[in-house]
Design a protein around this motif. Structure first.
Motif, PDB file in Angstrom:
ATOM      1  N   THR A  96     -37.480  -6.089 -24.336  1.00  0.00           N
ATOM      2  CA  THR A  96     -38.160  -5.478 -25.479  1.00  0.00           C
ATOM      3  C   THR A  96     -38.437  -4.005 -25.192  1.00  0.00           C
ATOM      4  N   GLY A  97     -38.378  -3.192 -26.234  1.00  0.00           N
ATOM      5  CA  GLY A  97     -38.611  -1.769 -26.070  1.00  0.00           C
ATOM      6  C   GLY A  97     -37.470  -1.047 -25.403  1.00  0.00           C
ATOM      7  N   TYR A  98     -36.273  -1.574 -25.542  1.00  0.00           N
ATOM      8  CA  TYR A  98     -35.115  -0.998 -24.854  1.00  0.00           C
ATOM      9  C   TYR A  98     -34.735   0.360 -25.436  1.00  0.00           C
ATOM     10  N   SER A  99     -33.948   1.111 -24.662  1.00  0.00           N
ATOM     11  CA  SER A  99     -33.444   2.410 -25.083  1.00  0.00           C
ATOM     12  C   SER A  99     -31.992   2.284 -25.534  1.00  0.00           C
ATOM     13  N   SER A 100     -31.548   3.245 -26.325  1.00  0.00           N
ATOM     14  CA  SER A 100     -30.192   3.169 -26.887  1.00  0.00           C
ATOM     15  C   SER A 100     -29.114   3.225 -25.811  1.00  0.00           C
ATOM     16  N   ASN A 101     -29.419   3.861 -24.659  1.00  0.00           N
ATOM     17  CA  ASN A 101     -28.385   3.947 -23.616  1.00  0.00           C
ATOM     18  C   ASN A 101     -28.219   2.646 -22.839  1.00  0.00           C
ATOM     19  N   GLU A 102     -29.001   1.621 -23.203  1.00  0.00           N
ATOM     20  CA  GLU A 102     -28.827   0.288 -22.605  1.00  0.00           C
ATOM     21  C   GLU A 102     -27.857  -0.563 -23.424  1.00  0.00           C
ATOM     22  N   LEU A 103     -27.304   0.020 -24.464  1.00  0.00           N
ATOM     23  CA  LEU A 103     -26.343  -0.654 -25.329  1.00  0.00           C
ATOM     24  C   LEU A 103     -24.974   0.024 -25.237  1.00  0.00           C
ATOM     25  N   PRO A 104     -23.898  -0.724 -25.523  1.00  0.00           N
ATOM     26  CA  PRO A 104     -23.898  -2.151 -25.845  1.00  0.00           C
ATOM     27  C   PRO A 104     -24.039  -3.005 -24.581  1.00  0.00           C
TER      28      PRO A 104
END
Length: 304
Positions: A96-104
């Motif tokens: 939860t509360g992840y950042s966009s650079n942890e995707l995909p």
């Protein structure tokens, strides 16, 4: 008839105890809370009716076969085996509360390796290098944590290379920095993962020194609980450099990835005593430091 009665009595005990069960031609299958299953033949039913299947330690203590200890100039450190496997890297549902650079998110398969039980300590750094990370002795001080079992900090990525080169010369081994994927897999608990938000728990105060509880300084290693593999402080205390250049994730499955082929920033992971809880999540990525940068929140963990 006796066996039939025993079967139903045992089944009732399991259900009352909150255990999900199923049956097949061979016996009873007990589904544990952690996701594991136990298959019990009918002839052994009498041995399970009083057994507490969740009465196990939260964190298994690594056995001798899982660890190896090295000594350098009188200072010992321990490496813990991490069995290879496949995992989902990045912003998995519990993050939860992840950042966009942890995707995909993406599937990563890793070979087996070993990782430091703790961050490199100040006593180990000095045993190998003979000096503190900078020429200014005040950089390691009681203000930010000073002592044999405190993590080494004010360490740049370049400093780490020098340390590892000398350590390998002294030991004849092949230590190195973790790749970002190896770091995250170990932080998640490897093939023993319970899918925690932080390394070893969903309650950050159990496993990490971070901004709320750190009193604005590092703390001695191994003073919080370990994760599923018996590794300490992978959330909080000091950030840990990885070998990778920072780069965006791809959705493609990968095997033993080593990151971008070039870049400007190196990756570091895990959060620190200075950061809030979100930075200490096992999926969080940081990439704001060039390889020569030193700071009182940057440290190192070894891999082999």
């Amino acid at each position: 008839m006796m066996k039939t009665r025993l079967f139903f009595r045992t089944l009732a005990v399991l259900l009352i105890g909150g255990m999900a069960t199923s049956v097949n031609a061979q016996g009873v299958i007990v589904h544990k809370k952690g996701g594991q299953t136990i298959k019990v033949p009918y002839e052994e039913l009498d041995s399970i009716s009083t057994y507490d299947y969740d009465d196990e330690p939260d964190v298994p203590t690594p056995g001798p076969e899982d660890t190896k200890t090295y000594t350098v100039n009188g200072v010992s450190f321990t490496m813990i085996a991490v069995g290879g496997g496949t995992f989902t890297m990045g912003a998995t549902p519990e993050q939860t509360g992840y950042s966009s650079n942890e995707l995909p998110t993406h599937q990563v398969t890793l070979d087996s390796y070993s990782i430091g039980e703790t961050e490199v300590t100040q006593e180990l750094w000095q045993a190998v290098m003979g000096y503190k990370p900078t020429s200014d002795d005040s950089q390691w001080s009681s203000t930010y944590g000073l002592g044999a079992q405190y993590p080494a900090y004010y360490i740049s990525w370049d400093d780490c290379q020098s340390f590892i080169t000398k350590l390998n010369s002294l030991t004849g081994e092949k230590f190195r920095m973790p790749t970002e994927a190896e770091w995250e897999y170990a932080a998640r608990g490897g093939n023993k993962s319970q899918k925690y938000l932080y390394s070893g728990s969903n309650t950050i105060g159990d496993v990490a020194w971070y901004t709320t509880n750190s009193n604005e300084k590092t703390h001695e290693v191994k003073t919080k609980s370990p994760n599923e593999l018996g590794i300490y402080d992978m959330s909080g205390n000091v950030w840990e450099w990885c070998s990778d250049w920072y780069g965006s994730y791809s959705s493609n499955a990968q095997t033993n990835p080593t990151g971008a082929t070039s870049g400007f920033y190196r990756v570091y992971r895990g959060g620190s005593w200075y950061n809030n809880a979100s930075y200490c999540r096992v999926a969080y990525r940081n990439n704001s430091c060039i390889p020569s940068y030193r700071y009182n929140i940057l440290g190192l963990r070894l891999v082999q």
